[in-house]
Write a protein that holds these residues in place. Structure first.
Motif, short mmCIF file in Angstrom:
data_model
loop_
_atom_site.label_atom_id
_atom_site.label_comp_id
_atom_site.label_asym_id
_atom_site.label_seq_id
_atom_site.Cartn_x
_atom_site.Cartn_y
_atom_site.Cartn_z
N ALA A 153 29.41 41.66 13.27
CA ALA A 153 30.11 40.74 12.78
C ALA A 153 31.81 41.01 13.01
CB ALA A 153 30.01 40.73 11.08
N GLY A 154 31.84 42.32 13.38
CA GLY A 154 33.29 42.70 13.87
C GLY A 154 33.57 42.31 15.21
N GLN A 155 32.62 41.73 15.91
CA GLN A 155 32.99 41.45 17.59
C GLN A 155 33.08 40.09 17.62
OE1 GLN A 155 32.87 44.13 19.29
NE2 GLN A 155 31.99 45.32 17.86
N PRO A 156 34.02 39.63 18.58
CA PRO A 156 34.13 38.37 19.07
C PRO A 156 32.92 37.74 19.60
CG PRO A 156 36.30 39.65 19.59
CD PRO A 156 35.00 40.57 19.19
N ALA A 157 32.59 36.44 19.46
CA ALA A 157 31.44 36.05 20.52
C ALA A 157 31.37 36.53 21.74
CB ALA A 157 31.20 34.60 19.90
N ASP A 158 32.39 36.18 22.40
CA ASP A 158 32.26 36.38 23.86
C ASP A 158 32.04 37.85 24.20
OD1 ASP A 158 35.00 37.68 24.83
OD2 ASP A 158 35.22 36.57 23.09
N VAL A 159 32.23 38.68 23.48
CA VAL A 159 31.89 40.13 23.66
C VAL A 159 30.49 40.40 23.43
CG1 VAL A 159 32.00 42.46 22.54
CG2 VAL A 159 34.08 41.24 22.95
N LEU A 160 29.98 39.81 22.34
CA LEU A 160 28.35 39.70 22.12
C LEU A 160 27.60 39.15 23.26
CD1 LEU A 160 28.61 39.19 18.34
CD2 LEU A 160 28.05 41.30 19.31
N ALA A 161 28.20 37.76 23.87
CA ALA A 161 27.53 37.08 24.81
C ALA A 161 27.29 37.84 26.12
CB ALA A 161 28.45 35.71 24.92
#
Ligand code: MN
Ligand code: MN
Length: 397
Positions: free
Chosen positions: A366-374
């Motif tokens: 939850a502490g990550q921006p979505a693009d990082v996870l992508a």
């Protein structure tokens, strides 16, 4: 000693003292940006100590059937232990299951290399602890209470009342053995009576009928309900050895998922250890997480759980624990606990740090921006819309 160390007594392992020294040096050299967070017993550098057992291709066993082990008995009283001998992975923490029958005392002793943290499962117990200033703490304990005795402080345990008591004792050193404690009868039976007579200013004959070997468990009458004053008079210690863990309000995330936890900030004498009772309803999960600052020792009080352990380089294993089994998670290793039985599970969890820290998978994500996870997972960013936006900690079915 770190100047900002307000917990001060610094009980812990020899390695801890070494580590505390390193911490002080690092702080003095300005290497620790947030040095005010480092206190005695801090284990931040533990992962720099190579451990051959944890360097193998696969992870070692991390559970042990403590209650099924033979232990040391006197009638219906016993002590059973889990140390590095029984559970080699458990280098940071050892544990003992102890039962005392009415009138039985675990004799006066001290632990040269470990502090003692204990949880009273059932029955009532009285303890005496004498600190290096000669002050005596006399405390009575009931179910759900805990105690902490700093390393080296002399103490004894005594069953109170007409019912037996059951205790789980936890030590902040996996090499500690309950059967290598420093017992008063063991010591005095090996010192010449003439020396004892000179030391204590009484006739040598006084010691003629003293025990000739270690007593370990002493049997006497049921102790008086109100303790008598010490021979030297009443001089209580400044910090209490006793805390009523289960009288606290638990941390509750959903029905059937509760945790009672106490750290040094709320139980100041317990400078080197934190303890908790975790309750999980059937199918409930204590989510994937790790502890940056401590090893974790588990004792399953009731129910059936599955524990998972991740140790980098593809190393992963699982184990099922039944009531009376012990589990161990090295500092920083990923793990989870899941109730796989049909009854509620209760787990005693103890850490070898006075400060509790956890990093939970849900919170990390939850502490990550979505693009990082992508990018990380090679999936569209929308994949992560449904992921938790908060710290889950415990998940229901
Ligand atoms: Mn002890
Ligand atoms: Mn944990």
């Amino acid at each position: 000693m770190n100047p900002s160390d307000h917990t001060n007594p610094a009980p812990g392992t020899d390695r801890r003292d070494f580590l505390a020294g390193m911490t002080a040096l690092a702080g003095a050299a300005g290497l620790l940006g947030a040095s005010e967070r480092v206190v005695a017993g801090d284990t931040s550098f533990m992962n720099n100590v190579p451990d051959p057992l944890l360097a193998e291709k696969s992870l070692p066993e991390f559970t042990f059937a403590l209650e099924k082990s033979p232990g040391r008995t006197l009638g219906g009283s016993y002590g059973k232990e889990a140390t590095v001998k029984q559970l080699p992975i458990s280098k940071g923490i050892a544990g003992v299951s102890m039962r005392l029958e009415p009138g039985v005392m675990r004799e006066m002793h001290w632990h040269a290399t470990a502090a003692e943290w204990a949880f009273v499962v059932s029955g009532r117990v009285r303890t005496t602890v004498v600190d290096p200033q000669g002050r005596t703490g006399i405390d009575d304990f009931g179910p759900g209470d805990i105690w902490y005795f700093p390393r080296g402080h002399g103490h004894m345990l005594q069953c109170l009342g007409q019912e037996p008591c059951q205790l789980i004792l936890v030590f902040d050193n996996g090499y500690f053995s309950e059967f290598g404690t420093f017992s008063i009868s063991d010591w005095l039976s090996h010192v010449p009576p003439a020396l004892l007579a000179k030391n204590l200013g009484v006739p040598e004959a006084t010691f003629r009928d003293f025990p000739k070997d270690e007593v370990y468990f002493a049997k006497g009458p049921v102790p008086p309900e109100t303790p008598a004053a010490p021979l030297g008079g009443v001089q209580p210690p400044p910090l209490s050895h006793r805390h009523s863990l289960l009288s606290q309000k638990p941390f509750e995330t959903f029905p059937g998922g509760r945790e009672w936890r106490v750290e040094a900030k709320d139980f100041p004498i317990s400078a080197t250890m934190t303890g908790a009772i975790l309750e999980l309803a059937p199918k409930a999960l204590r989510e994937l997480h790790w502890h940056p600052n401590a090893d974790e020792w588990q004792y399953l009080l009731a129910g059936r759980i599955r524990a998972t352990l991740f140790g980098s380089r593809g190393r992963y294993r699982e184990a099922t624990l039944d009531a009376g089994d012990v589990g161990y998670i090295p500092q920083g290793y990923g793990h989870s606990l899941e109730n796989v039985g049909s009854d509620p599970a209760r787990i005693l969890i103890v850490f070898n740090s006075g400060m509790y820290e956890t990093v939970n998978l849900s919170q990390w994500i939850a502490g990550q921006p979505a693009d990082v996870l992508a990018v990380n997972f090679g999936r569209p960013a929308a994949t992560f819309d449904a992921f938790p936006k908060r710290n889950v900690f415990m998940a229901g079915d």
